[in-house]
Every structure is written in C-alpha cells, then in structure tokens.
Design an enzyme around this catalytic site. Structure first.
Site, PDB file in Angstrom:
ATOM      1  N   TYR A   1       1.231  -0.655   1.778  1.00 52.05           N
ATOM      2  CA  TYR A   1       0.978  -1.466   2.963  1.00 52.05           C
ATOM      3  C   TYR A   1      -0.090  -2.498   2.622  1.00 52.05           C
ATOM      4  CZ  TYR A   1      -0.490  -2.553   7.768  1.00 52.05           C
ATOM      5  OH  TYR A   1      -0.813  -3.188   8.942  1.00 52.05           O
TER       6      TYR A   1
ATOM      7  N   ASP B   1      -4.407  -4.869  -4.359  1.00 53.59           N
ATOM      8  CA  ASP B   1      -4.900  -4.802  -2.988  1.00 53.59           C
ATOM      9  C   ASP B   1      -5.910  -3.666  -2.927  1.00 53.59           C
ATOM     10  OD1 ASP B   1      -5.403  -4.378  -0.353  1.00 53.59           O
ATOM     11  OD2 ASP B   1      -3.311  -4.387   0.297  1.00 53.59           O
TER      12      ASP B   1
ATOM     13  N   LYS C   1     -12.571  -3.861   4.623  1.00 53.38           N
ATOM     14  CA  LYS C   1     -13.222  -2.588   4.968  1.00 53.38           C
ATOM     15  C   LYS C   1     -14.690  -2.499   4.510  1.00 53.38           C
ATOM     16  CE  LYS C   1      -8.760  -0.217   5.133  1.00 53.38           C
ATOM     17  NZ  LYS C   1      -8.433   0.054   6.512  1.00 53.38           N
TER      18      LYS C   1
HETATM   19  N1  HOZ Z   1      -2.973   0.868   9.396  1.00 53.50           N
HETATM   20  C1  HOZ Z   1      -4.377   1.104   9.356  1.00 53.50           C
HETATM   21  C2  HOZ Z   1      -4.752   2.080   8.299  1.00 53.50           C
HETATM   22  N2  HOZ Z   1      -3.977   2.147   7.131  1.00 53.50           N
HETATM   23  C3  HOZ Z   1      -4.844   1.583  10.695  1.00 53.50           C
HETATM   24  C4  HOZ Z   1      -5.864   0.699  11.233  1.00 53.50           C
HETATM   25  C5  HOZ Z   1      -6.391   1.129  12.604  1.00 53.50           C
HETATM   26  O1  HOZ Z   1      -5.659   1.667  13.416  1.00 53.50           O
HETATM   27  O2  HOZ Z   1      -7.547   0.883  12.846  1.00 53.50           O
END
Ligand code: HOZ
Length: 430
Positions: free
Chosen positions: A144, A239, A267
């Site tokens: 992702y 990434d 992050k």
């Molecule tokens: N898709 C995000 C983690 N892989 C989630 C982000 C969120 O809900 O804050």
C-alpha cells in the site's frame, strides 16, 4: 468494559462523516465492534472518552515511536505554534529537517517536504515518470502506498481489509499504467520487464511490508530489484513511510543494504503531525520545480509545527543512547511471549517481526512470506482475537493486514500484561 459514550459518538459521527471515520480501517468494519473514541494519550497508553485505558500498539499507525505526548515533542510543537502556525514561506526548520534526513540516510542527496505519505508517493512517481519519460510503474500485490489512483490497484491496508483492493473511480488508463508483481518473487518482476521493455518508469515497494502485515524481503528479491532497475534504467522507489526511522536511523534500506534511487517518508518524521517527504538522487531531484520542469507544490508543505515535532523526534532517536537496542529488546520480549503462548496452547500461528514492527498471522501455514500466504489467514479468528484483546485493554490494529508497533514508552510491565491478555484471548479461541 463500559463503552456507551464511544457507541453514541460513533452513531453521531456516522450522520456526518462517511462511515463515521476519516480513514476506513478505523471503523472496525472487518473486526466488528465499536471503535473507542480516543480522548487522550500518554506514553504507551491511549484513553477513550468512557475513561478506558489501553496499551497501544497502533501508535497512530507508526509515528509515535517515542510514545504519546513525549514532553520534548509537545514542547517543540507548543513553541512553534506560539511563533505562528503557517507562513507559506521558507523557514530555517525546513533546511534543518532536510539536513537531518540527508545526514541519517546516505541515499538522499536532496529532499522535498510534503504533507502526507500519500502525497510523497504520488509526487515520487510523477518525478520518476518525468525523469525517465516513461509511463508504467510496477507495484506489488498487497503493498500500500497511500490512496493515489495509481496505487489503488491490488492495494493492501484498508483497501484490502475492506475487500476493495482495486477501487472504483480509478480510470482504466491509470489502471493500465500500473503493473502488479508478487512480493518476494523476483521472477514475476523480471517477466514484466521483459514484456514492457524500456517502458517502466519505476518500481515501488515497501522494503519491509506493514500494509499486508509484516513481511520480510528475501535477499534474492531485494537485490534482484536493484539489479533489474539498474539494467533497465528504471527508478527504484522505497516507500519508507512506515519503516523510515522505525527500523533504525538509516531506515529499512540500511538494514537491507540496498540503496533506492528515491525514498518516500511520512509518519515518524512528523512526530505525530501531518507530514510526508520524498528524496533521493541529485540528478533526479534536480528535475523538480522550480529547478526543473516536474511540478509539485503545497501551501502547508514544510509546516513549522510538523517540522518542529519531526526534528524533535528525529533528534531524540539519534541522540538517545541505545534507543533502537532498547526498542528491539522490548519487541523481542513481546515476540517471545506471543510465541510461547501459541506453543503452550498448541495453536497454529505465525509471528513476523522486524525491530518494533510485528504481526501475528492467524494461519495454519508454517511461514508467511508472500501475499498468497497472507491471503490464507483466518480473518474471522483474527477479529475475535482483536475484540478479546481490546476488551482486556490491549489496542491492536483493527485488521489482520496491518503491522503492530512497539514504542520506546512500552515498559516490561506493559509487555507482560499484553502477553498475559493475549494468552487469555487465545485460550478462548481454542
Ligand atoms: N491505512 C492506514 C494504515 N496502514 C490507516 C491510517 C489510519 O486509519 O489512520
């Protein structure tokens, strides 16, 4: 556990926000139950609006490596806020952040700040296309890279969790430009290079995956990607939004001994504030506007509050003696405890861990090394385990297809309590 206020809050939120959340996995749709609405957090714990406190392994999905509300980060944000929230003009903090990232990650010659990991990967791909003059990108099934159209093809994380790895709304043309290969299968990548000679702009991957759960790349795979990209003059993008400064100050690339051409961050470099960045080789980065023709911009890019929180966080990571060793010790203790639980209860399961990132896969398989392995997991069993854990005060990521994060604030007592709660939850599942 009383969660009446969270139940009411979720009901109300659903009247105003699609699904009641601003990011899909938070809705608990795949695990069931009601998401606790968080009121505050400190150290290793989060507290909801009903007053329940949980040991937190979500850590805002990665940024909170120091634990929540670290006094030095809070102080840095407060000081920055008092000087002004945003100027839309250059600040010294942006150069300081760039210097810090360059110093810690040798593959970065130049770096550009943006506002999220999604923005970072989107911009890195545009840059790779501008640099090579090619259109195609290879991504890996289950990886992702944020919610850009180009990457919502066989995507992991929330897209996979909610059963929509290929999102409606992505045009056929965009989908055609995204090729997908299998993680840890270099032959699947080689075949794509053979089929699309001189057309592939970039290969992008999570160098250690978190968004389909934690999977470690095999050496042949990761070295093979570097070689194929070199041979085909294709841009290799790591990434590291999740792994960046999580797996060490040199990020996953130092751990794996492979230098990408471009890297994306997010992050941790924002210390919990919205942030992203992408950087890499000078000759590629020089193409960015205003120096070059590839356009990318942002009103809040390099935001003073995010820079202050990020600089404070990165400084603490590199200045605290033995920071990553301590994190490794706590994470290893957790892994050992979870492993012992499975063994004692004679239950099947696979625990993958790299540093402070971990996933307990509910599977009958002996190992989980690929997307195909991940897809064999029992997500219903995970859902039950998740709900039992939450009930006993352990806050895990609400999806089988995510990583858990240990922070420097997790104490031995926290880990022991977690292992104990996990034992009780597993026992009930038997
Ligand atoms: N898709 C995000 C983690 N892989 C989630 C982000 C969120 O809900 O804050």
């Amino acid at each position: 556990m009383n969660n009446q206020k969270s139940i009411a809050a979720f009901k109300e939120a659903q009247q105003h926000i699609p699904g009641g959340v601003n990011s899909p996995v938070r809705s608990f749709r795949s695990v069931g139950g009601n998401p606790p609405f968080i009121a505050k957090a400190s150290g290793s714990k989060v507290t909801d609006i009903d007053g329940n406190t949980y040991i937190d392994y979500v850590g805002s999905w990665g940024p909170m490596i120091l634990g929540h509300s670290h006094p030095k980060v809070v102080d840095a944000i407060q000081h920055a806020a008092a000087r002004g929230a945003s100027f839309g003009a250059p600040t010294l903090a942006e150069t300081e952040m760039a210097q810090l990232i360059k110093y810690l990650v040798p593959s970065i010659d130049m770096v550009r700040m943006v506002n999220s990991g999604t923005e970072a990967t989107m911009s890195a791909l545009r840059l790779a296309r501008g640099y090579t003059g090619r259109d195609l990108v290879i991504k890996f099934e289950g990886c992702y890279h944020g919610h850009n159209d180009s990457f919502l093809i066989k995507a992991g994380s929330g897209a996979l969790t909610l059963g929509a790895p290929d999102s409606p709304g992505v045009t056929e043309g965009t989908a055609r430009d995204t090729l997908t290969a299998q993680y840890n299968d270099i032959d699947s990548v080689e075949q794509l290079f053979d089929k699309h000679k001189n057309q592939i702009a970039a290969v992008i991957l999570e160098p250690v995956t978190g968004n389909m759960g934690v999977i470690v790349p095999e050496k042949r795979f990761i070295d093979g990607l570097r070689k194929l990209c070199d041979e085909n003059e294709t841009v290799l993008i790591f990434d590291e939004v999740m792994t960046g400064f999580r797996l060490g100050t040199g990020c996953a690339q130092a751990l794996l001994g492979v230098s990408p051409d471009l890297t994306t961050f997010g992050k941790i470099i924002g210390g919990g504030l919205p942030v992203g960045a992408y950087g890499g080789r000078q000759d590629i980065m020089d193409l960015l506007a205003p120096k070059g023709p590839v356009y990318q911009a942002g009103t809040l890019s390099g935001n003073p509050l995010a820079m202050a929180a990020g600089i404070a966080t990165l400084s603490l990571l590199q200045e605290t003696p033995g920071f990553y060793d301590k994190l490794e010790n706590s994470s290893a203790l957790l892994e050992e405890g979870l492993r012992n639980n499975l063994k004692e209860l004679k239950m099947k399961g696979v625990i993958n861990r790299v540093g402070s990132m971990f996933t307990l896969f509910f599977t009958e398989e002996e190992s989980v090394n690929s997307f195909a392995d991940v897809m064999k997991c029992d997500t219903n069993l995970f859902g039950e385990y998740f709900r039992l854990s939450l009930e006993s005060g352990i806050y895990l990521a609400p999806s089988q297809f995510e990583a858990g994060f240990v922070s420097a604030a997790h104490t031995r007592e926290d880990i022991e309590e977690t292992v104990k709660a996990s034992y009780s939850a597993l026992k009930k599942l038997k």
